[in-house]
Design a protein around this motif. Sequence first.
Motif, mmCIF file in Angstrom:
data_model
loop_
_atom_site.group_PDB
_atom_site.id
_atom_site.type_symbol
_atom_site.label_atom_id
_atom_site.label_comp_id
_atom_site.label_asym_id
_atom_site.label_seq_id
_atom_site.Cartn_x
_atom_site.Cartn_y
_atom_site.Cartn_z
ATOM 1 N N LEU A 1 0.838 -1.207 0.000
ATOM 2 C CA LEU A 1 0.000 0.000 0.000
ATOM 3 C C LEU A 1 0.869 1.252 0.000
ATOM 4 O O LEU A 1 0.598 2.209 -0.739
ATOM 5 C CB LEU A 1 -0.931 -0.008 1.223
ATOM 6 C CG LEU A 1 -1.766 1.252 1.437
ATOM 7 C CD1 LEU A 1 -2.734 1.462 0.291
ATOM 8 C CD2 LEU A 1 -2.537 1.182 2.755
ATOM 9 N N ALA A 2 1.931 1.220 0.825
ATOM 10 C CA ALA A 2 2.839 2.376 0.896
ATOM 11 C C ALA A 2 3.477 2.631 -0.464
ATOM 12 O O ALA A 2 3.542 3.775 -0.928
ATOM 13 C CB ALA A 2 3.905 2.122 1.958
ATOM 14 N N THR B 1 0.872 3.952 -2.860
ATOM 15 C CA THR B 1 0.494 5.329 -2.528
ATOM 16 C C THR B 1 1.564 6.295 -3.023
ATOM 17 O O THR B 1 1.249 7.376 -3.525
ATOM 18 C CB THR B 1 0.314 5.473 -1.006
ATOM 19 O OG1 THR B 1 -0.574 4.462 -0.574
ATOM 20 C CG2 THR B 1 -0.252 6.821 -0.640
ATOM 21 N N MET C 1 -5.939 0.241 -1.297
ATOM 22 C CA MET C 1 -5.816 -1.064 -0.628
ATOM 23 C C MET C 1 -6.825 -2.063 -1.217
ATOM 24 O O MET C 1 -6.480 -3.203 -1.532
ATOM 25 C CB MET C 1 -6.052 -0.887 0.876
ATOM 26 C CG MET C 1 -6.011 -2.175 1.661
ATOM 27 S SD MET C 1 -4.393 -2.937 1.591
ATOM 28 C CE MET C 1 -3.791 -2.519 3.191
ATOM 29 N N SER D 1 3.771 13.575 -2.221
ATOM 30 C CA SER D 1 3.061 13.732 -0.952
ATOM 31 C C SER D 1 3.254 12.474 -0.111
ATOM 32 O O SER D 1 3.101 11.371 -0.614
ATOM 33 C CB SER D 1 1.577 13.958 -1.236
ATOM 34 O OG SER D 1 0.883 14.124 -0.033
ATOM 35 N N SER D 2 3.638 12.702 1.149
ATOM 36 C CA SER D 2 3.885 11.528 1.991
ATOM 37 C C SER D 2 2.602 11.035 2.641
ATOM 38 O O SER D 2 2.567 9.959 3.203
ATOM 39 C CB SER D 2 4.912 11.870 3.074
ATOM 40 O OG SER D 2 4.384 12.910 3.867
ATOM 41 N N SER D 3 1.536 11.831 2.568
ATOM 42 C CA SER D 3 0.277 11.396 3.166
ATOM 43 C C SER D 3 -0.862 11.515 2.159
ATOM 44 O O SER D 3 -0.795 12.321 1.236
ATOM 45 C CB SER D 3 -0.030 12.249 4.394
ATOM 46 O OG SER D 3 -0.227 13.586 4.002
ATOM 47 N N VAL D 4 -1.871 10.702 2.364
ATOM 48 C CA VAL D 4 -3.073 10.784 1.520
ATOM 49 C C VAL D 4 -4.294 10.686 2.428
ATOM 50 O O VAL D 4 -4.180 10.251 3.577
ATOM 51 C CB VAL D 4 -3.144 9.649 0.477
ATOM 52 C CG1 VAL D 4 -2.172 9.838 -0.638
ATOM 53 C CG2 VAL D 4 -3.001 8.286 1.136
ATOM 54 N N ARG D 5 -5.452 11.067 1.870
ATOM 55 C CA ARG D 5 -6.664 10.926 2.674
ATOM 56 C C ARG D 5 -6.996 9.454 2.861
ATOM 57 O O ARG D 5 -6.689 8.623 1.985
ATOM 58 C CB ARG D 5 -7.826 11.668 1.990
ATOM 59 C CG ARG D 5 -7.842 13.148 2.359
ATOM 60 C CD ARG D 5 -8.948 13.883 1.657
ATOM 61 N NE ARG D 5 -8.609 14.035 0.254
ATOM 62 C CZ ARG D 5 -9.438 13.741 -0.748
ATOM 63 N NH1 ARG D 5 -10.626 13.296 -0.501
ATOM 64 N NH2 ARG D 5 -9.064 13.904 -1.985
ATOM 65 N N VAL D 6 -7.603 9.140 3.979
ATOM 66 C CA VAL D 6 -7.869 7.747 4.321
ATOM 67 C C VAL D 6 -8.713 7.058 3.245
ATOM 68 O O VAL D 6 -8.441 5.912 2.883
ATOM 69 C CB VAL D 6 -8.571 7.659 5.703
ATOM 70 C CG1 VAL D 6 -9.101 6.272 5.958
ATOM 71 C CG2 VAL D 6 -7.609 8.051 6.805
ATOM 72 N N GLU D 7 -9.710 7.770 2.677
ATOM 73 C CA GLU D 7 -10.562 7.160 1.651
ATOM 74 C C GLU D 7 -9.723 6.727 0.454
ATOM 75 O O GLU D 7 -9.972 5.673 -0.145
ATOM 76 C CB GLU D 7 -11.634 8.129 1.153
ATOM 77 C CG GLU D 7 -12.483 8.771 2.197
ATOM 78 C CD GLU D 7 -11.884 10.079 2.666
ATOM 79 O OE1 GLU D 7 -11.217 10.034 3.719
ATOM 80 O OE2 GLU D 7 -12.057 11.120 2.031
ATOM 81 N N ILE D 8 -8.730 7.532 0.105
ATOM 82 C CA ILE D 8 -7.882 7.199 -1.041
ATOM 83 C C ILE D 8 -7.052 5.967 -0.721
ATOM 84 O O ILE D 8 -6.957 5.034 -1.521
ATOM 85 C CB ILE D 8 -7.000 8.403 -1.426
ATOM 86 C CG1 ILE D 8 -7.882 9.474 -2.044
ATOM 87 C CG2 ILE D 8 -5.901 7.999 -2.391
ATOM 88 C CD1 ILE D 8 -7.208 10.763 -2.356
ATOM 89 N N ALA D 9 -6.472 5.946 0.486
ATOM 90 C CA ALA D 9 -5.673 4.784 0.897
ATOM 91 C C ALA D 9 -6.544 3.526 0.926
ATOM 92 O O ALA D 9 -6.116 2.454 0.490
ATOM 93 C CB ALA D 9 -5.058 5.033 2.267
ATOM 94 N N GLN D 10 -7.764 3.659 1.406
ATOM 95 C CA GLN D 10 -8.659 2.499 1.453
ATOM 96 C C GLN D 10 -8.970 2.010 0.044
ATOM 97 O O GLN D 10 -9.018 0.808 -0.209
ATOM 98 C CB GLN D 10 -9.962 2.874 2.169
ATOM 99 C CG GLN D 10 -9.811 2.837 3.686
ATOM 100 C CD GLN D 10 -11.031 3.367 4.399
ATOM 101 O OE1 GLN D 10 -11.715 4.256 3.894
ATOM 102 N NE2 GLN D 10 -11.291 2.853 5.575
#
Lengths: 166, 454
Positions: free
Chosen positions: B51-52, B55, B75, B63-72
């Motif tokens: 996932l990392a 992403t 995944m 960008s080192s972070s994404v919104r949770v919905e995008i990560a979900q």
Amino acid sequence: MSFELMLFDNFLLEKQAVSEVLLCNKFTEDYSLVLSEEQALELVETRSYSLKNFGRIEFGGGIIEKVIRTFADTPYISQYRYAEFLNELVEIFYYFKNETLDLMSDDDLINYMKKYFDGVCQGSLDQLKFRELERMAKNVRLGLDPDYNDLYDSEKLMEAEDDDEQ
Amino acid sequence: MSNSIKKQTRIDVDKLSGEFYFQSLLQEAYVKGALSPKESERVQRECLKLLADCTERFTRGQSSSVRVEIAQGIMASNLFTIGLYLKSLPDVDAVLFQIENEPIEKLYEYGFQVLKRKINVAHYFFNQVCKTKLETANHAYNITIGQGFKPFFESYEINFHAHEIPSDIDYQLIHPVTDLAGVEFVIKYLENLYYENLFCSYFDADIIHEVMSGYDPSYKNLLDNICAQVFQNALGCQLLSAPLPPLDFSPADLNRLDKKLRSHNQLELQTQLKSAAQELITDLELTNPTQKKYLLASLPQITTTVYQGLATHSLDKVFVPRFNPNIKPIIHYNMGIKMDDKAYRELVTEFLSCRFFEDKLAIIKEQIKTLADMEDLLIASELESAEAAMIFALLEDIELAVLTTRHPLHPAIDAIDYSVSEVRMQQNLDAYLRALPRERLARILGMTTTIEVV
């Protein structure tokens, strides 16, 4: 498998992040800015809290190191409020990642933060957060140049009108 | 019934989800002890690493972070892609072996290759569907094939949104596709649609159009399945041993079907329909085993429909007679010339002032010479239903048919378009028609479809 299940070794990740933050002390020592281990841990916790609060997830080292390095040479901060200042910056950063709809890269956002903080805000975090970055986020959302400021434009227009009258 | 030999495994394959295959498999394997806690932890850790990596590719490293919905979403896409590869393996043991001995990243890569191949399969079925497309007026069918799959073939994102179905599918199949996602859903839908098209291709497009018009004259705006009705009619013809192509039923045919099927219970009915379906398959020389299986699988549903049709005396809604909406009316009825306005006003005044209904009837018999005047009087006099029924009883079938054509009873929502007197007259007429013997009512209603009032 629930998504939360994936975040099982949070403790290890935090420990690693703290040591990465402490490594930055070597760089910031030249500017008389140092974080204690406790303050580093607090900063990492602030990051975790902000991520959760703003509905984001981060992989890898995160942005703390970038924020520390970028803001190390700012003339408006001293060791006295250094940790508090970094905590606020981290929180502001994640808030505006969302507000700019992820259209801006980490580096660009941090650079704009630094530019406004050292420039028009003259070291005021409130002005940075509530005025300059709000305006910048709005510009980004509207597809305008992040620096665009209609206030300056109208001031220039008024000045031009005054010149004409004279 | 054939007994196939099934390999025994600790994992119950029936419990595995088609849509979330990998997740359900891991859960089931963990619960049944087929996967140790340590192995399970390793899988989770590697999924997180994958996932990392994904992403980072998603944000192009910016960008080192994404919104949770995008990560979900990413995944879910990763797990779907891994599931595709695991599904392609022969059995669950092989799947578990792969999970235990291959890194998750590798499984993802294999899955990615499978995903690319599956897109080609989807293209193949889409071409087959286009080749066998029916000539029909049904809007949902045409727009689903014509435009519904464009978003999928143009913008299906296999890296980060492989589990999504970017398409506008309105047309309903006999067997809706469930428990599948992404490209698998699209393949299954197109495959099913292809089998339905193949079956319908044995019949002329005009015949199908008339069958569907018999089902509902405005079928072009409905979301109902075409093949289901054609198959149902074909089964009806087969039960009557009638030639197939017309797919039509006369009232006599429907009576014969009613007599033939009425005595059966639901189980016997299904047996009858099954043997009719087998004969139909033989007659049409259908060779594709999957297509045969697809059609036969709809028999339980058809059995219930036929059974309900028999119980409610509405077999004509199950085995629908063909109807050609383009046929011009063959009876032209002239309503006649209306009487002079002054004379009509006097007539109405006299009619309303009558104390006894017999006097009213006498006025009608003596002075009303045309149906146009009768219609006006029926509306103007605002009769009670019993009185109206006695006047309707004076009329011939053809005259009742004309009135029915001109004054069908509208639901309350349309009542605003009519005056109170008109609505009352419509209600009286409807009540009178409902009280008629079934044969006479059918005759009158039959006339309404072929009559044109001049």
